[in-house]
Write a protein that holds these residues in place. Structure first.
Motif, PDB file in Angstrom:
ATOM      1  N   THR A  37     -14.929 108.289 -70.948  1.00  0.00           N
ATOM      2  CA  THR A  37     -16.144 109.099 -70.937  1.00  0.00           C
ATOM      3  C   THR A  37     -16.043 110.209 -69.908  1.00  0.00           C
ATOM      4  O   THR A  37     -16.318 111.374 -70.200  1.00  0.00           O
ATOM      5  CB  THR A  37     -17.379 108.223 -70.647  1.00  0.00           C
ATOM      6  N   VAL A  38     -15.644 109.854 -68.705  1.00  0.00           N
ATOM      7  CA  VAL A  38     -15.554 110.846 -67.638  1.00  0.00           C
ATOM      8  C   VAL A  38     -14.509 111.905 -67.970  1.00  0.00           C
ATOM      9  O   VAL A  38     -14.764 113.105 -67.851  1.00  0.00           O
ATOM     10  CB  VAL A  38     -15.231 110.164 -66.286  1.00  0.00           C
ATOM     11  N   LEU A  39     -13.340 111.465 -68.376  1.00  0.00           N
ATOM     12  CA  LEU A  39     -12.238 112.411 -68.569  1.00  0.00           C
ATOM     13  C   LEU A  39     -12.367 113.254 -69.832  1.00  0.00           C
ATOM     14  O   LEU A  39     -11.911 114.397 -69.860  1.00  0.00           O
ATOM     15  CB  LEU A  39     -10.910 111.660 -68.562  1.00  0.00           C
ATOM     16  N   THR A  40     -12.985 112.715 -70.868  1.00  0.00           N
ATOM     17  CA  THR A  40     -13.095 113.511 -72.100  1.00  0.00           C
ATOM     18  C   THR A  40     -14.395 114.296 -72.175  1.00  0.00           C
ATOM     19  O   THR A  40     -14.397 115.407 -72.701  1.00  0.00           O
ATOM     20  CB  THR A  40     -12.974 112.617 -73.349  1.00  0.00           C
ATOM     21  N   GLN A  41     -15.482 113.746 -71.684  1.00  0.00           N
ATOM     22  CA  GLN A  41     -16.774 114.411 -71.825  1.00  0.00           C
ATOM     23  C   GLN A  41     -17.134 115.274 -70.614  1.00  0.00           C
ATOM     24  O   GLN A  41     -17.705 116.338 -70.776  1.00  0.00           O
ATOM     25  CB  GLN A  41     -17.880 113.381 -72.066  1.00  0.00           C
ATOM     26  N   TYR A  42     -16.835 114.799 -69.409  1.00  0.00           N
ATOM     27  CA  TYR A  42     -17.217 115.555 -68.223  1.00  0.00           C
ATOM     28  C   TYR A  42     -16.181 116.617 -67.874  1.00  0.00           C
ATOM     29  O   TYR A  42     -16.516 117.715 -67.466  1.00  0.00           O
ATOM     30  CB  TYR A  42     -17.384 114.640 -67.021  1.00  0.00           C
ATOM     31  N   PHE A  43     -14.884 116.293 -68.010  1.00  0.00           N
ATOM     32  CA  PHE A  43     -13.828 117.191 -67.551  1.00  0.00           C
ATOM     33  C   PHE A  43     -12.970 117.768 -68.667  1.00  0.00           C
ATOM     34  O   PHE A  43     -12.175 118.648 -68.425  1.00  0.00           O
ATOM     35  CB  PHE A  43     -12.914 116.468 -66.555  1.00  0.00           C
ATOM     36  N   ASP A  44     -13.064 117.275 -69.862  1.00  0.00           N
ATOM     37  CA  ASP A  44     -12.279 117.749 -71.000  1.00  0.00           C
ATOM     38  C   ASP A  44     -10.780 117.762 -70.670  1.00  0.00           C
ATOM     39  O   ASP A  44     -10.109 118.784 -70.780  1.00  0.00           O
ATOM     40  CB  ASP A  44     -12.760 119.133 -71.444  1.00  0.00           C
ATOM     41  N   ALA A  45     -10.271 116.607 -70.238  1.00  0.00           N
ATOM     42  CA  ALA A  45      -8.879 116.472 -69.808  1.00  0.00           C
ATOM     43  C   ALA A  45      -7.935 116.461 -71.002  1.00  0.00           C
ATOM     44  O   ALA A  45      -8.299 116.021 -72.099  1.00  0.00           O
ATOM     45  CB  ALA A  45      -8.705 115.182 -69.011  1.00  0.00           C
ATOM     46  N   ASP A  46      -6.730 116.954 -70.767  1.00  0.00           N
ATOM     47  CA  ASP A  46      -5.677 116.899 -71.782  1.00  0.00           C
ATOM     48  C   ASP A  46      -5.258 115.451 -71.994  1.00  0.00           C
ATOM     49  O   ASP A  46      -5.405 114.611 -71.093  1.00  0.00           O
ATOM     50  CB  ASP A  46      -4.465 117.716 -71.335  1.00  0.00           C
ATOM     51  N   PRO A  47      -4.708 115.131 -73.153  1.00  0.00           N
ATOM     52  CA  PRO A  47      -4.291 113.748 -73.418  1.00  0.00           C
ATOM     53  C   PRO A  47      -3.267 113.209 -72.407  1.00  0.00           C
ATOM     54  O   PRO A  47      -3.303 112.039 -72.065  1.00  0.00           O
ATOM     55  CB  PRO A  47      -3.691 113.816 -74.820  1.00  0.00           C
ATOM     56  N   GLU A  48      -2.373 114.081 -71.934  1.00  0.00           N
ATOM     57  CA  GLU A  48      -1.376 113.625 -70.955  1.00  0.00           C
ATOM     58  C   GLU A  48      -2.048 113.205 -69.654  1.00  0.00           C
ATOM     59  O   GLU A  48      -1.704 112.176 -69.067  1.00  0.00           O
ATOM     60  CB  GLU A  48      -0.350 114.736 -70.664  1.00  0.00           C
ATOM     61  N   TRP A  49      -2.998 114.013 -69.198  1.00  0.00           N
ATOM     62  CA  TRP A  49      -3.726 113.679 -67.981  1.00  0.00           C
ATOM     63  C   TRP A  49      -4.579 112.430 -68.186  1.00  0.00           C
ATOM     64  O   TRP A  49      -4.676 111.581 -67.299  1.00  0.00           O
ATOM     65  CB  TRP A  49      -4.616 114.845 -67.547  1.00  0.00           C
ATOM     66  N   LEU A  50      -5.194 112.338 -69.327  1.00  0.00           N
ATOM     67  CA  LEU A  50      -6.023 111.187 -69.654  1.00  0.00           C
ATOM     68  C   LEU A  50      -5.210 109.903 -69.574  1.00  0.00           C
ATOM     69  O   LEU A  50      -5.601 108.942 -68.902  1.00  0.00           O
ATOM     70  CB  LEU A  50      -6.614 111.358 -71.054  1.00  0.00           C
ATOM     71  N   LEU A  51      -4.062 109.906 -70.214  1.00  0.00           N
ATOM     72  CA  LEU A  51      -3.200 108.726 -70.209  1.00  0.00           C
ATOM     73  C   LEU A  51      -2.685 108.422 -68.803  1.00  0.00           C
ATOM     74  O   LEU A  51      -2.694 107.266 -68.370  1.00  0.00           O
ATOM     75  CB  LEU A  51      -2.027 108.939 -71.176  1.00  0.00           C
ATOM     76  N   GLY A  52      -2.285 109.441 -68.082  1.00  0.00           N
ATOM     77  CA  GLY A  52      -1.763 109.248 -66.727  1.00  0.00           C
ATOM     78  C   GLY A  52      -2.804 108.696 -65.765  1.00  0.00           C
ATOM     79  O   GLY A  52      -2.535 107.778 -64.989  1.00  0.00           O
ATOM     80  N   ILE A  53      -3.991 109.264 -65.819  1.00  0.00           N
ATOM     81  CA  ILE A  53      -5.062 108.813 -64.908  1.00  0.00           C
ATOM     82  C   ILE A  53      -5.502 107.402 -65.262  1.00  0.00           C
ATOM     83  O   ILE A  53      -5.677 106.557 -64.374  1.00  0.00           O
ATOM     84  CB  ILE A  53      -6.243 109.801 -64.942  1.00  0.00           C
TER      85      ILE A  53
END
Length: 159
Positions: A37-53
């Motif tokens: 939720t935080v990474l996709t909705q609040y920050f719109d992170a790339d999939p690589e960053w999402l997976l890494g974090i």
């Protein structure tokens, strides 16, 4: 002694272990949902960053959880406040996200995180930590006693 209170050599009583496993699963699910939720909705992170974090957060969670199973009250407090943190970071999603599906999932996640917080504070979870703390303390004491006896034996053999 009832069947649930049986003590095995390496494992804590089953009723304590069940509580630990329930909290672990709830926190893992909360980590994934809150992180997504935080990474996709609040920050719109790339999939690589999402997976890494999420992977890094999962590894840190596992390390802290491992220390809890070794009897660390400090790490249990970290998990307790981590559960609250996961609940709080989902609150803004009520404003940002649209759709009943998101609201229901967010409410369920917040409820699970608050339940985890409550269960970590509970008697059974704290009993597990105390049991494991005593278990590992006994192992350290036994190891120290064996090393002391071995040192005595080595001194006698040298004379």
């Amino acid at each position: 002694m009832s069947k649930n209170d049986e003590v095995f050599l390496l494992f804590p009583p089953w009723k304590l272990l069940r509580r630990f496993l329930l909290i672990t699963v709830l926190l893992l699910l909360g980590t994934v949902y809150s992180g997504m939720t935080v990474l996709t909705q609040y920050f719109d992170a790339d999939p690589e960053w999402l997976l890494g974090i999420l992977f890094s957060t999962g590894i840190a969670f596992c390390l802290i959880n491992f220390k809890v199973i070794q009897g660390s009250f400090f790490c249990a407090n970290i998990l307790k406040f981590y559960a609250l943190f996961l609940a709080v970071i989902c609150l803004p999603s009520f404003i940002i996200l649209e759709g009943n599906g998101y609201y229901i999932a967010t409410v369920i996640n917040i409820a699970f995180m608050l339940l985890s917080f409550y269960l970590i504070k509970g008697e059974k979870y704290q009993g597990l930590i105390k049991y494991q703390y005593d278990f590992f303390k006994d192992i350290k004491d036994a190891r120290a006693a064996v090393e002391k006896e071995m040192a005595k034996g080595n001194r006698r053999n040298k004379k």
